[in-house]
Scaffold this active site. Structure first.
Site, PDB file in Angstrom:
ATOM      1  CD  GLU A 211       1.236   1.820  -7.260  1.00  7.56           C
ATOM      2  OE1 GLU A 211       1.196   0.913  -6.392  1.00  7.56           O
ATOM      3  OE2 GLU A 211       1.848   2.879  -7.079  1.00  7.56           O
ATOM      4  CB  CYS A 246      -3.286  -4.789  -5.231  1.00  2.89           C
ATOM      5  SG  CYS A 246      -3.744  -3.122  -4.718  1.00  2.89           S
TER       6      CYS A 246
END
Length: 476
Positions: A211, A246
């Site tokens: 991720e 993110c």
């Protein structure tokens, strides 16, 4: 180095080998223990997040505590259904038969978490790993030491430490962990370390979920409710850990004629949210540490950027705070347009036609998220069809993370694999194909000696032509 790091995978493999983690009741008990941690220690978790990131209590609760609680409750509610074999259809090739897909745990897994959402990005992968029946080691980020300590203490008190373990530390501990054999590694962080994790995993052919991040674009058309769009972009950028997220909007694309209106809308709503002096606002997180503060100031003070700051730019290193800052048309070769920002800076680049946005986005690495604000249906469809990203939201930002029914993950440079909801369970499961047959219905056509008649029958079966099958069967 913490004692036992070198042998932690081996120790947990012994517990996994005994079968306890496969037991459904054990999984339920561990999920309930996680939920108990969340419910009973909310204040302690909030304080740790404030210590690490100066995170407002609202953000700590909504983005981390409530998210982790919801994920845990969903797993408890759906676990029995998730673990049931999935019946699938069979064909004439294996008739008579039945077939199922069985979800089985991978074994002993490693979760390497990150610092920006250090609680939920540790807990949610653990929920998936436990739900699937694995033993799991968590390595929290040393950049968020208070939350790392809380996780180590609470998981040590409430969880079955023969199968769920926390290893604190920094690069040396992580390096030793990566040298061991795991059945899956789940890493959240940046692409530089992601490559290190992937290289280490390759030595043991260990599957990996990465991720990562990237430069998530926001396209703003002119046919929209500008006030609502500005508020939603601000919320996704500065209202989510002050840009240290993110999926945070990394840059905006709009038309040359609309840019000034967008900047004005940002300025108005920013003042409504954070006041005239945002450095004094209690609703903005701090930059995580001085190293990241200096990195962001370097982006902001780049000579290709500094003269183009149209909002913000103030900074206070003693508080590790940078005001929400907007840069209009920085040079394409500037640092801010070529590095993931991960902070409170937002460039706006302009185009002649809004449709030009797709070419700009597709010329770069695939982002973790992409956002479009428009009421133009053709543009929406073209954006969805042509922009490859981990996830996408139309007319909002970041909210796709809140839906457990949607997978969350990257593509290309922004990562591989996904999780959330059942996707977390699947991320830590092997989908085993199981075909069952009895002893009836055995036909000679599959066995030697092979004849033209048998070959014709097989071809007829594969064609699906009933008349041809009958002819082959009876030799007509």
């Amino acid at each position: 180095m913490a004692a036992g790091v070198e042998t932690v995978a081996e120790e947990l493999r012994a517990a996994y080998g005994g079968g306890k983690t496969r037991d459904l009741e054990w999984r339920v008990s561990q999920l309930k223990a996680l939920l108990k941690i969340i419910n009973l220690h909310e204040n302690e978790i909030v304080e740790a997040l404030r210590s690490d990131l100066n995170k407002p209590e609202y953000e700590a609760f909504v983005h981390e505590i409530a998210g982790a609680s919801s994920a845990c409750k969903l797993a408890l509610k759906e676990l029995r259904r998730w673990t049931m074999p999935e019946k699938v259809k069979t064909t004439m090739t294996t008739y008579p038969s039945s077939a199922h897909i069985v979800s089985e745990p991978l074994g002993v897994v490693l979760v390497i978490s990150t610092w920006n959402y250090p609680f939920i990005l540790s807990i949610e992968p653990i929920i998936g790993a436990i739900s699937a029946g694995n033993a799991v080691v968590l390595k929290p980020s040393e950049v968020s030491p208070a939350t790392s300590a809380v996780l180590s203490k609470l998981l040590g008190e409430y969880m079955d430490t023969s199968a769920v373990r926390v290893v604190e530390g920094s690069v040396p501990e992580t390096t030793v962990l990566l040298e061991q054999k795991w059945d899956k590694i789940f890493y959240t962080g940046n692409s530089k370390v992601g490559r290190i994790v992937l290289a280490a995993a390759a030595k043991h052919l260990t599957p990996v979920v990465l991720e990562l991040g990237g430069k998530s674009p926001v396209v703003v058309d002119s046919n929209i409710d500008l006030k609502v769009a500005a508020r939603r972009i601000i919320s996704g950028k500065w209202g989510c850990n002050n840009g240290q997220t993110c999926v945070s909007p990394d840059y905006v694309i709009t038309t040359k004629e609309y840019a000034s209106k967008l900047v004005d809308a940002f300025a108005c709503e920013m003042e409504n949210f954070y006041g005239k002096d945002p450095l004094q606002s209690n609703d903005l997180s701090s930059v995580v540490n001085s190293r990241h503060f200096d990195r962001l100031i370097n982006l902001l003070d780049d000579e290709k950027v500094s003269g183009k700051i149209v909002l913000g730019g103030q900074r206070d290193k003693t508080k590790l705070k940078i005001a929400p800052s907007i840069i209009l048309n920085p040079s394409e070769d500037s640092l801010i347009m070529n590095e993931e920002i991960f902070g409170p800076l937002l460039p706006i680049i302009t185009v002649d036609k809004i449709e030009d946005c797709i070419g700009i986005i597709t010329s770069k690495e695939k982002p973790l998220a992409a956002y479009l604000f428009s009421n133009n249906e053709k543009l929406k469809n073209d954006f969805i069809s042509n922009v490859s990203s981990g996830g996408m939201v139309i007319n909002d930002t970041t909210l796709h993370l809140a839906e457990a029914s949607l997978p969350f993950g990257g593509v290309g440079e922004s990562g591989m694999g996904s999780y959330h909801g059942k996707f977390s369970f699947d991320a830590f499961s092997h989908k085993k194909a199981v075909l069952k047959r009895g002893f009836n219905g055995d036909v000679s056509v599959r066995y030697p000696p092979y004849t033209n008649g048998k070959l014709n029958f097989v071809k007829a079966m594969l064609s699906g032509n009933i008349l041809r099958i009958i002819r082959a069967l009876f030799g007509w």
